[in-house]
Write a protein that holds these residues in place. Structure first.
Motif, PDB file in Angstrom:
ATOM      1  N   THR A  61     -19.528  -6.426  -4.082  1.00 60.27           N
ATOM      2  CA  THR A  61     -18.867  -5.957  -2.857  1.00 60.27           C
ATOM      3  C   THR A  61     -19.787  -5.032  -2.061  1.00 60.27           C
ATOM      4  O   THR A  61     -19.659  -4.944  -0.841  1.00 60.27           O
ATOM      5  N   GLY A  62     -20.717  -4.359  -2.751  1.00 58.75           N
ATOM      6  CA  GLY A  62     -21.678  -3.516  -2.052  1.00 58.75           C
ATOM      7  C   GLY A  62     -22.583  -4.307  -1.121  1.00 58.75           C
ATOM      8  O   GLY A  62     -23.174  -3.749  -0.199  1.00 58.75           O
ATOM      9  N   GLN A  63     -22.689  -5.628  -1.373  1.00 57.89           N
ATOM     10  CA  GLN A  63     -23.537  -6.475  -0.517  1.00 57.89           C
ATOM     11  C   GLN A  63     -22.753  -7.141   0.615  1.00 57.89           C
ATOM     12  O   GLN A  63     -23.335  -7.832   1.444  1.00 57.89           O
ATOM     13  N   LEU A  64     -21.436  -6.971   0.621  1.00 60.94           N
ATOM     14  CA  LEU A  64     -20.645  -7.560   1.709  1.00 60.94           C
ATOM     15  C   LEU A  64     -20.794  -6.706   2.965  1.00 60.94           C
ATOM     16  O   LEU A  64     -21.309  -5.591   2.919  1.00 60.94           O
ATOM     17  N   SER A  65     -20.311  -7.231   4.084  1.00 61.82           N
ATOM     18  CA  SER A  65     -20.350  -6.443   5.310  1.00 61.82           C
ATOM     19  C   SER A  65     -19.311  -5.331   5.211  1.00 61.82           C
ATOM     20  O   SER A  65     -18.328  -5.441   4.473  1.00 61.82           O
ATOM     21  N   SER A  66     -19.521  -4.249   5.979  1.00 65.46           N
ATOM     22  CA  SER A  66     -18.549  -3.157   5.936  1.00 65.46           C
ATOM     23  C   SER A  66     -17.201  -3.642   6.479  1.00 65.46           C
ATOM     24  O   SER A  66     -16.150  -3.147   6.061  1.00 65.46           O
ATOM     25  N   GLU A  67     -17.222  -4.635   7.373  1.00 61.90           N
ATOM     26  CA  GLU A  67     -15.955  -5.191   7.882  1.00 61.90           C
ATOM     27  C   GLU A  67     -15.181  -5.863   6.751  1.00 61.90           C
ATOM     28  O   GLU A  67     -13.960  -5.727   6.658  1.00 61.90           O
ATOM     29  N   ASP A  68     -15.898  -6.608   5.896  1.00 62.74           N
ATOM     30  CA  ASP A  68     -15.223  -7.264   4.779  1.00 62.74           C
ATOM     31  C   ASP A  68     -14.660  -6.248   3.785  1.00 62.74           C
ATOM     32  O   ASP A  68     -13.558  -6.420   3.265  1.00 62.74           O
ATOM     33  N   ARG A  69     -15.428  -5.187   3.525  1.00 67.53           N
ATOM     34  CA  ARG A  69     -14.913  -4.168   2.609  1.00 67.53           C
ATOM     35  C   ARG A  69     -13.681  -3.496   3.196  1.00 67.53           C
ATOM     36  O   ARG A  69     -12.708  -3.208   2.492  1.00 67.53           O
ATOM     37  N   ALA A  70     -13.713  -3.245   4.510  1.00 61.84           N
ATOM     38  CA  ALA A  70     -12.554  -2.635   5.162  1.00 61.84           C
ATOM     39  C   ALA A  70     -11.356  -3.586   5.097  1.00 61.84           C
ATOM     40  O   ALA A  70     -10.205  -3.151   4.943  1.00 61.84           O
ATOM     41  N   ALA A  71     -11.623  -4.892   5.188  1.00 58.94           N
ATOM     42  CA  ALA A  71     -10.535  -5.874   5.137  1.00 58.94           C
ATOM     43  C   ALA A  71      -9.900  -5.891   3.739  1.00 58.94           C
ATOM     44  O   ALA A  71      -8.677  -5.959   3.603  1.00 58.94           O
ATOM     45  N   ILE A  72     -10.726  -5.806   2.707  1.00 57.25           N
ATOM     46  CA  ILE A  72     -10.198  -5.740   1.335  1.00 57.25           C
ATOM     47  C   ILE A  72      -9.348  -4.481   1.169  1.00 57.25           C
ATOM     48  O   ILE A  72      -8.243  -4.514   0.609  1.00 57.25           O
ATOM     49  N   ALA A  73      -9.877  -3.375   1.686  1.00 55.13           N
ATOM     50  CA  ALA A  73      -9.149  -2.102   1.582  1.00 55.13           C
ATOM     51  C   ALA A  73      -7.802  -2.202   2.297  1.00 55.13           C
ATOM     52  O   ALA A  73      -6.781  -1.715   1.790  1.00 55.13           O
ATOM     53  N   ALA A  74      -7.800  -2.857   3.472  1.00 53.10           N
ATOM     54  CA  ALA A  74      -6.549  -3.001   4.227  1.00 53.10           C
ATOM     55  C   ALA A  74      -5.542  -3.809   3.417  1.00 53.10           C
ATOM     56  O   ALA A  74      -4.352  -3.476   3.371  1.00 53.10           O
ATOM     57  N   TYR A  75      -6.019  -4.853   2.763  1.00 52.41           N
ATOM     58  CA  TYR A  75      -5.127  -5.679   1.930  1.00 52.41           C
ATOM     59  C   TYR A  75      -4.537  -4.840   0.791  1.00 52.41           C
ATOM     60  O   TYR A  75      -3.332  -4.874   0.539  1.00 52.41           O
ATOM     61  N   VAL A  76      -5.400  -4.091   0.121  1.00 53.83           N
ATOM     62  CA  VAL A  76      -4.928  -3.299  -1.022  1.00 53.83           C
ATOM     63  C   VAL A  76      -3.874  -2.284  -0.565  1.00 53.83           C
ATOM     64  O   VAL A  76      -2.834  -2.102  -1.220  1.00 53.83           O
ATOM     65  N   LYS A  77      -4.128  -1.663   0.597  1.00 54.50           N
ATOM     66  CA  LYS A  77      -3.159  -0.681   1.098  1.00 54.50           C
ATOM     67  C   LYS A  77      -1.847  -1.342   1.516  1.00 54.50           C
ATOM     68  O   LYS A  77      -0.824  -0.676   1.612  1.00 54.50           O
ATOM     69  N   ALA A  78      -1.884  -2.636   1.799  1.00 54.11           N
ATOM     70  CA  ALA A  78      -0.672  -3.343   2.236  1.00 54.11           C
ATOM     71  C   ALA A  78       0.098  -3.953   1.070  1.00 54.11           C
ATOM     72  O   ALA A  78       1.146  -4.577   1.276  1.00 54.11           O
ATOM     73  N   LEU A  79      -0.397  -3.799  -0.159  1.00 55.47           N
ATOM     74  CA  LEU A  79       0.301  -4.374  -1.317  1.00 55.47           C
ATOM     75  C   LEU A  79       1.695  -3.756  -1.445  1.00 55.47           C
ATOM     76  O   LEU A  79       1.856  -2.544  -1.267  1.00 55.47           O
ATOM     77  N   PRO A  80       2.705  -4.588  -1.774  1.00 55.06           N
ATOM     78  CA  PRO A  80       4.044  -4.032  -1.995  1.00 55.06           C
ATOM     79  C   PRO A  80       4.145  -3.395  -3.379  1.00 55.06           C
ATOM     80  O   PRO A  80       3.294  -3.609  -4.238  1.00 55.06           O
ATOM     81  N   MET A  81       5.221  -2.632  -3.575  1.00 56.87           N
ATOM     82  CA  MET A  81       5.513  -2.095  -4.912  1.00 56.87           C
ATOM     83  C   MET A  81       5.782  -3.291  -5.840  1.00 56.87           C
ATOM     84  O   MET A  81       6.348  -4.287  -5.409  1.00 56.87           O
ATOM     85  N   PRO A  82       5.411  -3.182  -7.114  1.00 51.38           N
ATOM     86  CA  PRO A  82       5.757  -4.264  -8.037  1.00 51.38           C
ATOM     87  C   PRO A  82       7.258  -4.347  -8.256  1.00 51.38           C
ATOM     88  O   PRO A  82       7.968  -3.340  -8.094  1.00 51.38           O
ATOM     89  N   ASP A  83       7.754  -5.550  -8.616  1.00 54.11           N
ATOM     90  CA  ASP A  83       9.175  -5.713  -8.957  1.00 54.11           C
ATOM     91  C   ASP A  83       9.525  -4.769 -10.095  1.00 54.11           C
ATOM     92  O   ASP A  83       8.795  -4.705 -11.088  1.00 54.11           O
ATOM     93  N   THR A  84      10.652  -4.088  -9.965  1.00 54.81           N
ATOM     94  CA  THR A  84      11.041  -3.187 -11.055  1.00 54.81           C
ATOM     95  C   THR A  84      11.799  -3.959 -12.124  1.00 54.81           C
ATOM     96  O   THR A  84      11.818  -3.566 -13.277  1.00 54.81           O
ATOM     97  N   ALA A  85      12.425  -5.071 -11.736  1.00 54.74           N
ATOM     98  CA  ALA A  85      13.282  -5.803 -12.672  1.00 54.74           C
ATOM     99  C   ALA A  85      12.544  -6.229 -13.931  1.00 54.74           C
ATOM    100  O   ALA A  85      13.040  -6.051 -15.042  1.00 54.74           O
ATOM    101  N   ASP A  86      11.325  -6.780 -13.729  1.00 57.01           N
ATOM    102  CA  ASP A  86      10.612  -7.231 -14.933  1.00 57.01           C
ATOM    103  C   ASP A  86       9.409  -6.363 -15.242  1.00 57.01           C
ATOM    104  O   ASP A  86       8.440  -6.800 -15.810  1.00 57.01           O
ATOM    105  N   ALA A  87       9.489  -5.094 -14.826  1.00 60.03           N
ATOM    106  CA  ALA A  87       8.408  -4.180 -15.173  1.00 60.03           C
ATOM    107  C   ALA A  87       8.504  -3.824 -16.643  1.00 60.03           C
ATOM    108  O   ALA A  87       9.571  -3.878 -17.238  1.00 60.03           O
ATOM    109  N   GLY A  88       7.398  -3.414 -17.185  1.00 62.22           N
ATOM    110  CA  GLY A  88       7.422  -2.930 -18.560  1.00 62.22           C
ATOM    111  C   GLY A  88       6.858  -3.905 -19.463  1.00 62.22           C
ATOM    112  O   GLY A  88       5.936  -4.192 -19.926  1.00 62.22           O
TER     113      GLY A  88
END
Lengths: 151, 302
Positions: free
Chosen positions: B275-302
């Motif tokens: 990832t250090g060799q990707l463009s900074s735009e691509d790294r920012a895009a990955i970061a944006a995706y990670v920040k947009a992740l929803p909470m995991p389902d609680t029903a089958d957590a554990g």
């Protein structure tokens, strides 16, 4: 003479027992403390590289020199056999350190080279800090990859 | 119940339930990819983002040797130990005698040129979402890499998991190429980030827990998982656990430094080397995706 031998033997046994009883607490504290000193100084350089802290040549140089200072500690001596995370809690050191001291030293020396460069070049301007961190970071992860238990 | 039976029963259910025909390997059309010409430079970016070398380079390879895809790295799992094969352009021992469509079949369907199913240790479950153009460019780039004459080693996988045909059933159950982060109006950043994370980067293969048959639990997407090697855990990226800012994530992917200036270790050190060799735009895009992740389902957590 016989008394002396007995005394030495007894002392050796006691010393051995003491080391086990302590679970290498001092060594672990010392090596984790050194890692903290590294992290703090990397943090200073990192904040400047990211533009979160105003660049100051003297502060950057001081951080680099602190890293260089840490790199002069004979780090492998703080990882005696049995002080790894497989044997005791509270450490993520791998047991492979004691088995491959030369390999471990080589990685620590690589950090030392990068830290020396940081000490001499961190004062050259804000744009110098990013590449310095990149070089340092490569040595961190290279060593962690080999010798640290993944968390 | 003996361990043997515990393993045998789910395998028998899978094999009997889906039948022989349904387990037949699928492939792309025979004339697909016939006329395509790839862009080597672009293919290199695809190769880096997909992390091919992280698993297919020789054990412990560094520097330029990481581009010699001789295989040999071992991947222990609850099903046995998988050994990455030689995918260098060597005609005898590597994939030098492949056509472009063979690579497409491997990536999109997890099927070998001989029509055998691959084990999902090879993350075709993610690569199946790849764009055709990326496959064409990747193929062009892989031709330029140095050949290796090292022989691929057999996987060390016991019965019943050594019945490759049963993987056809596994694919019916778990090969799902729908995007996990769905929605048509994600915007360019998130759309790119989703492609990098869910397709090329195959992040979920380690960061998402698996069920007893090794299928990803999409309700616990990126919620962290035990390390398949048996020791340690792979951290969660979901907002209940990961509190880093988008900038922190992008900086970590660039340098390997966490916000506390700890550094990446384990297999993630290999990931950061890519990832250090990707463009900074691509790294920012990955970061944006990670920040947009929803909470995991609680029903089958554990």
């Amino acid at each position: 003479m016989k008394k002396l031998v007995t005394l030495v033997a007894a002392t050796a046994i006691l010393a051995g027992t003491a080391a086990t009883a302590q679970d290498y607490k001092k060594e672990i504290k010392a090596r984790q403390g050194l890692m903290q000193v590294i992290a703090l100084n990397l943090g200073t350089l990192g904040a400047m590289a990211k533009g979160q802290m105003e660049y100051d040549a003297a502060v950057a140089t001081a951080a680099g020199e602190s890293l260089q200072g840490v790199s002069m500690v004979h780090f492998a001596s703080l990882f005696p056999e049995g002080s790894d995370g497989g044997m005791i809690d509270g450490t993520t050191a791998k047991d492979t350190i004691a088995g491959d001291v030369d390999g471990f030293n080589a990685k620590w020396e690589a950090f030392g080279l990068a830290a020396t460069k940081a000490a001499t070049e961190a004062g050259n301007g804000q744009e110098a800090v990013g590449p310095i961190l990149g070089a340092l970071g490569a040595t961190c992860s290279d060593c962690h990859k080999s010798f640290r238990i993944p968390q | 119940m003996s361990k043997f039976l515990k393993l045998l029963i789910p395998a028998a259910i899978v094999a009997a339930g889906v039948g022989w025909v349904a387990t037949a390997p699928q492939t792309v059309a025979s004339d697909a990819f016939a006329d395509a010409t790839g862009d080597v430079e672009r293919g290199k970016q695809v190769f880096t983002a997909a992390g091919c070398a992280s698993c297919h380079a020789a054990p412990g390879a560094s520097g330029a040797d990481k581009l010699v895809l001789s295989g040999g790295q071992e991947f222990p799992s609850p099903f046995g130990t998988f050994i990455a094969p030689n995918i260098s352009p060597d005609a005898q021992r590597g994939i030098g005698d492949w056509q472009m469509r063979d690579l497409a079949n491997a990536l999109l369907h997890g099927v070998s040129p001989e029509g055998q199913h691959y084990y999902p240790a090879f993350p075709f479950t993610s690569y199946a979402r790849m764009d055709d153009r990326d496959i064409v460019d990747l193929w062009a780039y892989m031709q330029t890499l140095p050949p290796s004459s090292d022989a691929s080693q057999d996987h060390n996988v016991g019965f019943p998991f050594n019945i490759r045909r049963a993987l056809g059933g596994w694919k019916m159950l778990f090969l799902n190429t729908d995007w996990v982060m769905d929605g048509n109006d994600l915007g360019p950043d998130l759309t790119r980030g989703r492609y990098l994370v869910e397709a090329l980067g195959h992040c979920a293969e380690c960061h998402t827990p698996r069920n007893v048959l090794g299928g990803l639990d999409r309700g616990q997407w990126m919620a962290g998982a035990p390390d398949p090697s048996g020791t340690g855990t792979i951290p969660a990226l979901t907002p209940d656990k990961l509190t880093w800012s988008a900038q922190d994530i992008a900086y970590y992917l660039e340098t390997g430094f966490t916000p506390d200036f700890d550094s990446a270790g384990g297999h993630m050190a290999n990931v950061v080397a890519n990832t250090g060799q990707l463009s900074s735009e691509d790294r920012a895009a990955i970061a944006a995706y990670v920040k947009a992740l929803p909470m995991p389902d609680t029903a089958d957590a554990g």
